[in-house]
Motif scaffolding. Structure first.
Motif, short mmCIF file in Angstrom:
data_model
loop_
_atom_site.label_atom_id
_atom_site.label_comp_id
_atom_site.label_asym_id
_atom_site.label_seq_id
_atom_site.Cartn_x
_atom_site.Cartn_y
_atom_site.Cartn_z
N CYS A 274 0.82 -1.21 0.00
CA CYS A 274 0.00 0.00 0.00
C CYS A 274 0.86 1.27 0.00
O CYS A 274 0.45 2.29 -0.56
N SER A 275 2.05 1.19 0.58
CA SER A 275 2.91 2.37 0.60
C SER A 275 3.35 2.76 -0.81
O SER A 275 3.71 3.90 -1.07
N GLY A 276 3.32 1.78 -1.72
CA GLY A 276 3.67 2.08 -3.10
C GLY A 276 2.47 2.49 -3.94
O GLY A 276 2.64 3.09 -5.01
N LEU A 277 1.28 2.15 -3.47
CA LEU A 277 0.07 2.43 -4.26
C LEU A 277 -0.63 3.71 -3.82
O LEU A 277 -1.27 4.38 -4.62
N VAL A 278 -0.54 4.04 -2.52
CA VAL A 278 -1.24 5.20 -1.98
C VAL A 278 -0.24 6.33 -1.79
O VAL A 278 0.72 6.21 -1.02
N GLN A 279 -0.43 7.39 -2.51
CA GLN A 279 0.49 8.53 -2.44
C GLN A 279 -0.08 9.62 -1.55
O GLN A 279 -1.17 10.12 -1.79
N MET A 280 0.66 9.99 -0.49
CA MET A 280 0.22 11.04 0.43
C MET A 280 0.98 12.34 0.20
O MET A 280 0.68 13.36 0.81
N GLY A 281 2.00 12.27 -0.67
CA GLY A 281 2.75 13.47 -0.98
C GLY A 281 3.81 13.79 0.06
O GLY A 281 3.90 13.15 1.11
N GLU A 282 4.59 14.79 -0.24
CA GLU A 282 5.68 15.20 0.65
C GLU A 282 5.11 15.96 1.84
O GLU A 282 4.34 16.90 1.70
N ILE A 283 5.49 15.53 3.04
CA ILE A 283 4.98 16.18 4.25
C ILE A 283 6.05 17.03 4.93
O ILE A 283 5.73 17.85 5.78
N ALA A 284 7.30 16.83 4.56
CA ALA A 284 8.38 17.62 5.16
C ALA A 284 9.62 17.45 4.31
O ALA A 284 9.67 16.64 3.39
N GLU A 285 10.61 18.25 4.66
CA GLU A 285 11.88 18.19 3.96
C GLU A 285 13.00 18.29 4.98
O GLU A 285 12.99 19.17 5.84
N VAL A 286 13.93 17.36 4.91
CA VAL A 286 15.05 17.36 5.84
C VAL A 286 16.31 17.72 5.06
O VAL A 286 16.86 16.90 4.34
N TYR A 287 16.72 18.96 5.17
CA TYR A 287 17.93 19.43 4.49
C TYR A 287 17.90 19.10 3.00
O TYR A 287 18.87 18.64 2.42
N GLY A 288 16.75 19.30 2.39
CA GLY A 288 16.59 19.04 0.96
C GLY A 288 16.14 17.64 0.62
O GLY A 288 15.81 17.35 -0.53
N VAL A 289 16.09 16.74 1.61
CA VAL A 289 15.64 15.36 1.37
C VAL A 289 14.14 15.29 1.62
O VAL A 289 13.68 15.55 2.73
N PRO A 290 13.34 14.96 0.60
CA PRO A 290 11.88 14.94 0.78
C PRO A 290 11.43 13.73 1.59
O PRO A 290 11.87 12.61 1.36
N ILE A 291 10.56 13.96 2.54
CA ILE A 291 9.96 12.89 3.34
C ILE A 291 8.50 12.78 2.94
O ILE A 291 7.72 13.71 3.14
N GLU A 292 8.15 11.64 2.36
CA GLU A 292 6.78 11.44 1.89
C GLU A 292 5.95 10.75 2.95
O GLU A 292 6.41 9.85 3.66
N GLY A 293 4.69 11.18 3.03
CA GLY A 293 3.80 10.72 4.09
C GLY A 293 3.60 9.22 4.10
O GLY A 293 3.61 8.60 5.17
N GLN A 294 3.42 8.62 2.92
CA GLN A 294 3.15 7.19 2.88
C GLN A 294 4.35 6.38 3.37
O GLN A 294 4.18 5.31 3.98
N ASN A 295 5.55 6.88 3.16
CA ASN A 295 6.73 6.15 3.62
C ASN A 295 6.91 6.26 5.13
O ASN A 295 7.27 5.28 5.80
N LEU A 296 6.64 7.45 5.67
CA LEU A 296 6.73 7.61 7.11
C LEU A 296 5.66 6.78 7.81
O LEU A 296 5.93 6.11 8.82
N LEU A 297 4.44 6.77 7.26
CA LEU A 297 3.36 5.97 7.82
C LEU A 297 3.70 4.48 7.74
O LEU A 297 3.45 3.73 8.68
#
Length: 476
Positions: A274-297
């Motif tokens: 589901c983490s690959g199918l459901v996209q929640m978008g970028e929720i934050a950025e760590v020094y230019g590195v995007p953190i996407e919601g579905q991956n954090l969840l």
């Protein structure tokens, strides 16, 4: 809560706190792969040599300091990177690797290790050639549907227990790595990370099932046959030993203990899918590195499933399963050094025809036509030592990067890239995530596994000739 839950939880907590602290960090340039020479790959090569040589030459030093050695080779890249490209680039590439690759990797294998370690096959399986071959065949089938890591963690302990009374056990673990930890994961995107990346790029779910089935069936059948013959010879040489029986101990019926973990294992597979199918978008950025919601969840849910498994599994079951945290600790420390020191190698590879490996990249086409045999061998050879997921992606993009086109034209190299990335992960201990884990579990339970190069003698002697046959049959 066990102290061994602290490492992945602390890593994820650091990620969340970093998101809050560095959300406005902005974009930062990555290390320029087009400018790097092969000299930058030396720390990674030395990391591999340390794994290969030091356990043999300096066993006691390695046993007590392998974590420090791994960090040293990571720093052997980061420090020159700092002086050559500045603090900003060095910090960015480190955070990119830790937050998007190493931490998710560690959390996934930690959750699978914890959950699968709570499932125990009860009863007495005697490690006869037929039983061992059956276990390998079942694991090979399961690997495509629950992932190579999941299948390997589920079945390695039953295989080791079934053969605990035997003199010759190394070959069983080696063929287990060949089949369950690698080749078996070639039929669906759930089986291995490279195929999951292809799925995210638009390759249909069952494309690999139909286009790699004959190749997987052929090599799996040959390997199982070789194993059965070899195991039969060794079993007879041992005098066909029977499993020792304790007359004062009641016999267990054949079954499963800790069955609730099968539900948690299914949860892990579904969460990753589901983490690959459901996209929640970028929720934050760590020094230019995007953190996407579905991956954090996903990572939070994986840790939750591991915690539930630990809570609801009888500790007696884990103890009888030979469960301990040593293998995951070893893998976590070593792969930190591997992931960091590997950064320049991946950057050069991603530079394609503009990088130091351009001559290799150009070998996959001739007069504008793809050379499928070279796609198979180059993807596989690099996947044997580098992360097979980005390697797959590099050659996927080299082949056109258009999933619809690659699937529609049967002459395209997609099958060769997919097979190379998955099959040849078995060539070395670090070719795929579960390989080293299986080795660590086997050694912890008394199996004298071969060294890094010793294992490669097996893979070169058995797998490489089979890969040559597959090339002749399917990719020429």
């Amino acid at each position: 809560m066990s102290k061994y839950f602290l490492l992945p939880t602390a890593l994820l907590s650091a990620l969340v706190l970093s998101c809050a602290a560095l959300a406005s960090g902005g974009n930062h340039p990555s290390i320029p792969g087009t400018e790097l020479s092969v000299v930058w790959v030396l720390p990674f090569a030395c990391m591999l040599l340390s794994i290969a040589v030091m356990p043999l030459t300096l066993p006691h030093f390695w046993e007590h300091h392998f974590g420090k050695i791994a960090v040293f080779w990571g720093l052997a890249f980061l420090v020159p990177c700092f002086f050559a490209y500045g603090f900003s680039v060095a910090l960015y590439v480190l955070l990119h690797t830790l937050l998007l690759e190493y931490i998710p990797f560690l959390i996934l294998i930690f959750s699978l290790f914890t959950v699968a370690g709570g499932v125990r096959l009860t009863g007495s399986l005697t490690g006869s050639p037929l039983v061992n071959t059956g276990l390998l065949a079942v694991g090979t089938i399961l690997a495509s549907w629950m992932g190579t890591t999941g299948a390997a963690m589920l079945l390695i302990r039953p295989l080791l227990r079934a053969n605990a009374h035997r003199r010759y056990r190394v070959h069983s673990v080696i063929f287990f790595i060949f089949l369950v930890a690698n080749i078996g994961g070639s039929l669906t995107p759930l089986g291995d990370p490279p195929l999951f990346l292809g799925f995210l790029k638009g390759v249909s779910f069952f494309w690999t099932t139909t286009h790699l089935f004959l190749k997987t069936f052929f090599i799996s059948t040959v390997l199982l046959t070789i194993f059965y013959i070899l195991d039969t010879v060794l079993f007879r040489r041992e005098g066909s030993p029977a499993l020792p029986r304790d007359p004062g101990k009641a016999e267990e019926n054949l079954g499963l203990d800790g069955k609730i973990n099968l539900l948690f294992l299914l949860g892990v597979v579904l969460v990753v899918l589901c983490s690959g199918l459901v996209q929640m978008g970028e929720i934050a950025e760590v020094y230019g590195v995007p953190i996407e919601g579905q991956n954090l969840l996903r990572d939070l849910l994986l840790l939750a499933l591991a915690r539930l498994s630990w809570k609801y599994t009888d500790q007696r079951c884990r103890k009888m399963n030979g469960f301990s945290w040593t293998p995951i600790v070893e893998v976590g420390k070593l792969f930190l050094g591997i992931f960091v020191s590997m950064i320049p190698a991946i950057a050069i590879l991603r530079a394609g025809t503009d990088g130091a490996l351009a001559p290799l990249i150009r070998m996959v086409s001739h007069n504008g036509e793809p050379v499928n045999s070279m796609y198979f061998w180059l993807t596989g050879a690099l996947s044997s030592f580098l992360d097979n997921a980005p390697t797959y992606l590099v050659f996927f993009n080299t082949a056109s990067g258009d999933a619809a086109h690659l699937m529609a034209d049967t002459g395209t190299p997609l099958a060769a890239i997919s097979a190379g990335a998955v099959f040849m992960g078995a060539n070395s201990y670090i070719g795929n995530a579960p390989n080293f884990m299986v080795r660590s579990i086997a050694e912890e339970q008394g199996v004298a596994m071969p060294s890094f190069f010793g294992y490669m003698l097996w893979s070169v002697g058995i797998l490489v000739p089979l890969f040559g046959v597959i090339t002749w049959l399917f990719f020429v």
